[in-house]
Every structure is written in structure tokens, then in C-alpha cells.
Scaffold this motif. Structure first.
Motif, short mmCIF file in Angstrom:
data_model
loop_
_atom_site.label_atom_id
_atom_site.label_comp_id
_atom_site.label_asym_id
_atom_site.label_seq_id
_atom_site.Cartn_x
_atom_site.Cartn_y
_atom_site.Cartn_z
N ARG A 17 29.92 37.78 40.05
CA ARG A 17 30.41 37.99 38.68
C ARG A 17 31.78 38.67 38.68
O ARG A 17 32.69 38.26 37.97
CB ARG A 17 29.39 38.88 37.95
CG ARG A 17 29.90 39.32 36.61
CD ARG A 17 29.03 40.38 35.99
NE ARG A 17 29.81 41.00 34.91
CZ ARG A 17 29.33 41.91 34.10
NH1 ARG A 17 28.09 42.31 34.23
NH2 ARG A 17 30.09 42.43 33.17
N TYR A 18 31.95 39.74 39.49
CA TYR A 18 33.22 40.47 39.47
C TYR A 18 34.35 39.64 40.08
O TYR A 18 35.46 39.63 39.56
CB TYR A 18 33.08 41.82 40.16
CG TYR A 18 32.32 42.81 39.31
CD1 TYR A 18 32.90 43.32 38.15
CD2 TYR A 18 31.03 43.21 39.64
CE1 TYR A 18 32.20 44.20 37.35
CE2 TYR A 18 30.33 44.09 38.84
CZ TYR A 18 30.92 44.58 37.69
OH TYR A 18 30.24 45.45 36.89
N CYS A 19 34.07 38.95 41.19
CA CYS A 19 35.11 38.11 41.78
C CYS A 19 35.56 37.04 40.79
O CYS A 19 36.74 36.71 40.70
CB CYS A 19 34.63 37.46 43.07
SG CYS A 19 34.64 38.60 44.47
N ARG A 20 34.63 36.51 40.01
CA ARG A 20 35.00 35.46 39.05
C ARG A 20 35.82 36.02 37.91
O ARG A 20 36.47 35.27 37.17
CB ARG A 20 33.76 34.73 38.57
CG ARG A 20 33.19 33.89 39.72
CD ARG A 20 31.94 33.18 39.36
NE ARG A 20 32.17 32.23 38.29
CZ ARG A 20 31.75 30.97 38.31
NH1 ARG A 20 31.09 30.53 39.35
NH2 ARG A 20 31.97 30.16 37.30
N GLU A 21 35.84 37.33 37.76
CA GLU A 21 36.73 37.97 36.78
C GLU A 21 37.95 38.57 37.47
O GLU A 21 38.66 39.39 36.88
CB GLU A 21 35.97 39.06 36.02
CG GLU A 21 34.88 38.50 35.14
CD GLU A 21 34.05 39.57 34.43
OE1 GLU A 21 34.40 40.77 34.52
OE2 GLU A 21 33.05 39.19 33.80
N ALA A 22 38.18 38.20 38.74
CA ALA A 22 39.31 38.71 39.55
C ALA A 22 39.24 40.23 39.75
O ALA A 22 40.24 40.87 39.99
CB ALA A 22 40.66 38.30 38.97
N MET A 23 38.03 40.79 39.62
CA MET A 23 37.85 42.23 39.88
C MET A 23 37.27 42.36 41.29
O MET A 23 36.17 42.87 41.49
CB MET A 23 36.92 42.82 38.81
CG MET A 23 37.28 44.24 38.44
SD MET A 23 36.07 44.97 37.30
CE MET A 23 36.60 44.25 35.75
N TYR A 24 38.07 41.89 42.27
CA TYR A 24 37.58 41.76 43.64
C TYR A 24 37.15 43.08 44.26
O TYR A 24 36.29 43.12 45.12
CB TYR A 24 38.65 41.11 44.53
CG TYR A 24 39.20 39.82 43.98
CD1 TYR A 24 38.36 38.72 43.76
CD2 TYR A 24 40.55 39.69 43.67
CE1 TYR A 24 38.86 37.53 43.25
CE2 TYR A 24 41.06 38.50 43.17
CZ TYR A 24 40.22 37.44 42.95
OH TYR A 24 40.73 36.27 42.45
N GLN A 77 35.40 45.22 43.13
CA GLN A 77 34.01 45.52 42.78
C GLN A 77 33.06 44.43 43.26
O GLN A 77 31.91 44.35 42.80
CB GLN A 77 33.87 45.70 41.25
CG GLN A 77 34.84 46.71 40.63
CD GLN A 77 34.63 48.12 41.16
OE1 GLN A 77 33.50 48.51 41.45
NE2 GLN A 77 35.72 48.86 41.30
N CYS A 78 33.51 43.57 44.17
CA CYS A 78 32.69 42.45 44.67
C CYS A 78 31.27 42.92 44.98
O CYS A 78 31.06 43.93 45.64
CB CYS A 78 33.33 41.84 45.91
SG CYS A 78 32.32 40.55 46.68
N ASP A 85 42.26 45.67 42.95
CA ASP A 85 41.55 44.39 43.10
C ASP A 85 42.33 43.42 43.99
O ASP A 85 41.77 42.46 44.48
CB ASP A 85 41.35 43.75 41.72
CG ASP A 85 40.34 44.53 40.89
OD1 ASP A 85 39.26 44.83 41.43
OD2 ASP A 85 40.64 44.84 39.73
N ARG A 113 44.38 41.33 42.88
CA ARG A 113 44.56 40.06 42.17
C ARG A 113 46.04 39.73 42.00
O ARG A 113 46.39 38.59 41.73
CB ARG A 113 43.87 40.11 40.81
CG ARG A 113 44.52 41.05 39.81
CD ARG A 113 43.72 41.10 38.51
NE ARG A 113 44.42 41.83 37.46
CZ ARG A 113 44.47 43.16 37.36
NH1 ARG A 113 43.86 43.90 38.29
NH2 ARG A 113 45.12 43.74 36.39
#
Ligand code: ZN
Ligand code: ZN
Length: 348
Positions: free
Chosen positions: A94-101, A103-104, A294, A296
């Protein structure tokens, strides 16, 4: 291979260790060509990061060459020159898909040199290689991109982007260490009217002014930063205050420096509680942000370096070969005397 191994608080050694092997189809093995040391590595060595186990190879910043990839890796191939990101990302949670890597949730985030072996070594295993390595653009040297592993994206994302720096802003940056300087350098991308650097070391303030884009410098031992900032802003305060030290006093200073309606972006890594003066802040519409990087913005920063819009090379103050790792640590840890910002270690 040789690697810098953490042996518990205060203890480390450059020593021989088995070569890393592929453990998962998404892994790559990278030969380290250029590495650096981070303030976070010093925190680990002080014992501030209990999640880092004894026996761990430290380091999360490097440029290298891919020597082997798992069956699942598609974005990089053997022989590619790559930037290693300090943040590993599964790319699917979920976090990676929001570019909040950062918090992967699938085993990524800040793991290198922390939960898995890191980059201060001759070879390293990079998990989730597709989303955690970036090809180095043609024509750029290792040293031009090395600081995009961590400090540039950290200063930019957690300081400048979270602080929402806009054209014409007065931006106060508390702390002129590498990350604070990275925030000053990347704040300039947004056309602020004034960047104010606040620190206790004249040598760092001098660098902030001459090489990293600060317009005004304040030595907080000699002058009152709040007075200087108020003087520059008709008594209002800074539009954005960026905290890049990580102690209660500097966080509280940021909340004193910011104007009503302004933003405090905390970048510093804190080990102790700070006082939030809600009794004075509540009425002033202050926004406070926190965060772990992140990364990103790494592709954007690579493009800016490629096009000569950003030059991170002034961060490199001392150069060593990888096998001089112990000396490099000493110089970096003694920055007050050596004036080190970032040390660069290259494969000999
Ligand atoms: Zn770092
Ligand atoms: Zn993830």
C-alpha cells in the motif's frame, strides 16, 4: 570480501566476510565502487539504534556496478552502473503504491546497513533491486550522484517539499550539516527570497553561504536567530523553518522562528522528547511535518544533476579508498575539527 562490520556500541572493524549471495529472485548483487558514511552510521555506533544487530555491515549510500541479478529483476542488468538508494522498496504494498517507500510494509524501507548488510563493503546484496537501484545517467561521475542515495532526497523531500517552500519565501534552516545544507541547496530550486542558515559552527556557516545557497548566516552562539529572522521579515517570522539537527532546542527554535500560517518541517532524527508549545502555537495556524525520506524524488534529482541544475559535489570534502574505511570514519566522526561534510571512499 572486506566490509565494515558493527560489533556493538563503540565497536566496528574493516574485516573479511563471506561474499553476499542472491537470496531472493528480486535481489541483485552490486560491487561497490564509491561509498560514503552517514551521521546515522555514527548513531548506530553510539548504540542509538538497537534494531541494528551485532555483525551487521553498515552503510546505506553508494554507487556501484551490478554483478548478478535474481530471476525476478527486470530493470537492471549485469554491468549497469547504479545508484543505491538508502530506501529499499517492494513496489507493491500500500505505501509503495503511494510512493511512500520509506514506510514499505513488505520488508523494505530503511533496511540497508540496519536490518540487512549494507554498502560499506566490496559487495552488497540489494533486495527489491528493481525499485531500489537507479541507473546512473550517462556522463555522470560516481561522486556527482553519490549524495542522491540519501542526503539530497532527505533534505529535499522531508525539508523543502514537506515544508512546501514557494517562490519568495524566507526559509530558515536550523543546522548546517550535510542534510541541512542539502535542504538549502534544494530550497533554491523554488526561488526563495532568502535562505537563512543557523548553526553554531562558523566553518559550516561559511560553506552554507559560499557553496550551498544560504543568503544570511546566523551563529546561534553569537546572535539570536529569532531576532535576525524577525528583522528580515517585518517581525513576522520565516515562511518555512526546517529543523535539521534533531535535538529538542532546535525543534523548539523552529517553532519560534516561523510566522503565523507558516510551516515547520522536521528533518532531524530525534532521540529525546521535545516540548510542543501548543499554548502559543494553536492560535498561529502553524503546520508541523515530520518524516523519513521516501526517495521518491531520486529520479527528479538525477535529472537535475544531469542537466547541471544541481551540483552536489561540494559535499565531498575528504577522499579515501574503501580499505581506508577506519580512517574515513575517524575523519567523519571528528567533523568539528576536520570540517568534514561527506567522505568519499572509492574502490582502489
Ligand atoms: Zn545516510
Ligand atoms: Zn512496499
Amino acid at each position: 570480501m572486506q566490509a565494515l562490520v558493527y560489533h556493538g556500541p563503540g565497536r566496528k572493524q574493516w574485516e573479511s566476510k563471506p561474499d553476499p549471495k542472491l537470496e531472493h529472485p528480486a535481489d541483485a548483487i552490486v560491487q561497490i565502487d564509491t561509498a560514503t558514511i552517514c551521521g546515522t552510521d555514527l548513531h548506530i555506533l553510539k548504540g542509538d539504534v538497537p534494531t541494528c544487530a551485532e555483525g551487521r555491515t553498515l552503510g546505506h549510500e553508494a554507487v556501484g556496478t551490478v554483478v548478478e541479478t535474481g530471476d525476478g529483476v527486470e530493470n537492471v542488468r549485469q554491468g549497469d552502473r547504479v545508484l543505491v538508494s538508502c530506501i529499499s522498496a517492494c513496489g507493491r504494498c500500500r505505501y509503495c503504491r503511494e510512493a511512500m517507500y520509506g514506510q514499505c510494509q513488505s520488508g523494505g524501507g530503511w533496511i540497508l546497513g540496519h536490518l540487512v548488510d549494507g554498502t560499506q563493503a566490496e559487495l552488497t546484496r540489494i533486495p527489491f533491486a528493481d525499485n531500489s537501484l537507479y541507473k546512473v545517467p550517462e556522463g555522470l561521475s560516481d561522486e556527482q550522484v553519490l549524495f542522491l542515495s540519501d542526503i539530497l532526497p532527505t533534505g529535499f523531500e522531508v525539508g523543502v517539499l514537506n515544508g512546501n517552500v514557494r517562490p519568495g519565501d524566507v526559509v530558515a534552516v536550523v543546522g548546517a550539516g550535510p542534510v541541512g545544507l542539502a535542504a538549502m541547496m534544494t530550497a533554491r530550486l523554488y526561488g526563495p527570497s532568502r535562505v537563512v542558515a543557523i548553526d553554531k559552527a562558523d566553518s559550516r556557516l561559511e560553506k552554507a553561504r559560499s557553496q550551498f545557497g544560504a543568503d544570511v548566516t546566523v551563529n546561534s552562539d553569537a546572535d539570536d536567530p529569532a531576532e535576525v529572522v524577525m528583522g528580515l521579515t517585518d517581525g513576522l517570522g520565516a515562511d518555512v523553518a526546517i529543523e535539521a539537527v534533531g535535538i529538542p532546542q532546535t525543534f523548539e527554535l523552529c517553532t519560534d522562528l516561523v510566522r503565523p500560517g507558516g510551516r515547520v518541517a522536521n528533518v532531524g532524527v530525534h532521540g529525546h522528547p521535545a516540548t510542543l508549545h501548543l499554548e502559543t502555537l494553536w492560535i498561529r495556524n502553524i503546520t508541523i511535518t515530520t518524516g523519513l525520506v521516501d526517495t521518491r524524488s531520486t529520479p527528479t534529482l538525477l535529472r537535475l544533476v544531469s542537466e547541471n541544475r544541481l551540483d552536489p559535489q561540494p559535499f565531498a570534502t575528504h577522499r579515501f579508498t574503501l580499505d581506508q574505511m577506519m580512517d574515513a570514519y575517524q575523519v567523519f566522526a571528528d567533523a568539528a575539527k576536520t570540517n568534514a561534510l561527506k567522505v568519499v571512499l572509492t574502490r582502489s
